[in-house]
Design a protein around this motif. Structure first.
Motif, PDB file in Angstrom:
ATOM      1  N   PHE A   1       0.899  -1.076   0.020  1.00  0.00           N
ATOM      2  CA  PHE A   1       0.028  -0.020   0.169  1.00  0.00           C
ATOM      3  C   PHE A   1       1.085   1.420   0.014  1.00  0.00           C
ATOM      4  O   PHE A   1       1.977   1.161   0.804  1.00  0.00           O
TER       5      PHE A   1
ATOM      6  N   GLU B   1      -2.724   5.514  -0.415  1.00  0.00           N
ATOM      7  CA  GLU B   1      -3.593   4.637  -0.096  1.00  0.00           C
ATOM      8  C   GLU B   1      -3.998   4.159   1.323  1.00  0.00           C
ATOM      9  O   GLU B   1      -5.094   4.171   1.677  1.00  0.00           O
TER      10      GLU B   1
ATOM     11  N   ARG C   1      -5.965   7.042   2.725  1.00  0.00           N
ATOM     12  CA  ARG C   1      -7.339   6.984   2.145  1.00  0.00           C
ATOM     13  C   ARG C   1      -8.393   6.004   2.825  1.00  0.00           C
ATOM     14  O   ARG C   1      -9.459   6.356   3.169  1.00  0.00           O
TER      15      ARG C   1
END
Length: 166
Positions: free
Chosen positions: A129, A133, A136
């Protein structure tokens, strides 16, 4: 999933199932790190909250609200932490009738020993990740929590056939 829902709208249910599976995977890793150290996931959560509290500690009610569980449940977890020397009950300086819970030096040491292996495990589970990401994903999960907290009074009121109080 189709057999469970009426109509074609399974995406929200599939997403909920995915979130639940992901949460269980993270909890399994976290619990694995606590094994051998004698703490349940619930006791670990309470200890972590106490680790970030002020020197005054937190009340049983504050711990219960933060964890979303009953005061009775928290009392049992605090009993365990106190028995293990990781937390202590102290009289509230402002209200002698009230009790607060504080982390002990042994509790801080326990958290310090737990922190590095846990950080390594979480880094491994989120491998691949990007930072964007992860940020988020964190924000989306927090929105789910906010939505749940927003609708819970309505669900509880409907269960008891009463309008929610705000």
């Amino acid at each position: 999933m189709q057999a469970f829902v009426a109509g074609d709208g399974t995406l929200a249910l599939e997403t909920a199932a995915a979130v639940r599976s992901a949460a269980q995977a993270v909890d399994r890793l976290r619990s694995h790190g606590a094994e051998g150290r004698g703490l349940s996931a619930g006791a670990l959560d309470v200890l972590a909250r106490l680790g970030t509290a002020t020197d005054d500690g937190l009340s049983i009610g504050e711990l219960a609200r933060a964890a979303g569980v009953s005061s009775r449940n928290i009392t049992g977890l605090v009993d365990t932490l106190e028995r293990d020397g990781l937390a202590q009950r102290v009289q509230d300086r402002r209200d002698r009738r009230s009790v607060r819970v504080r982390i002990t030096p042994a509790g801080r040491d326990w958290l310090d020993a737990f922190r590095l292996p846990t950080q390594r495990a979480m880094s491994a589970v989120f491998q691949g990740f990007t930072e964007d990401e992860l940020a988020r994903f964190r924000d989306l999960c927090l929105r789910v929590v906010e939505n749940q907290q927003r609708i819970e009074p309505y669900l509880n009121a409907a269960r008891h056939d009463q309008p929610p109080t705000s």
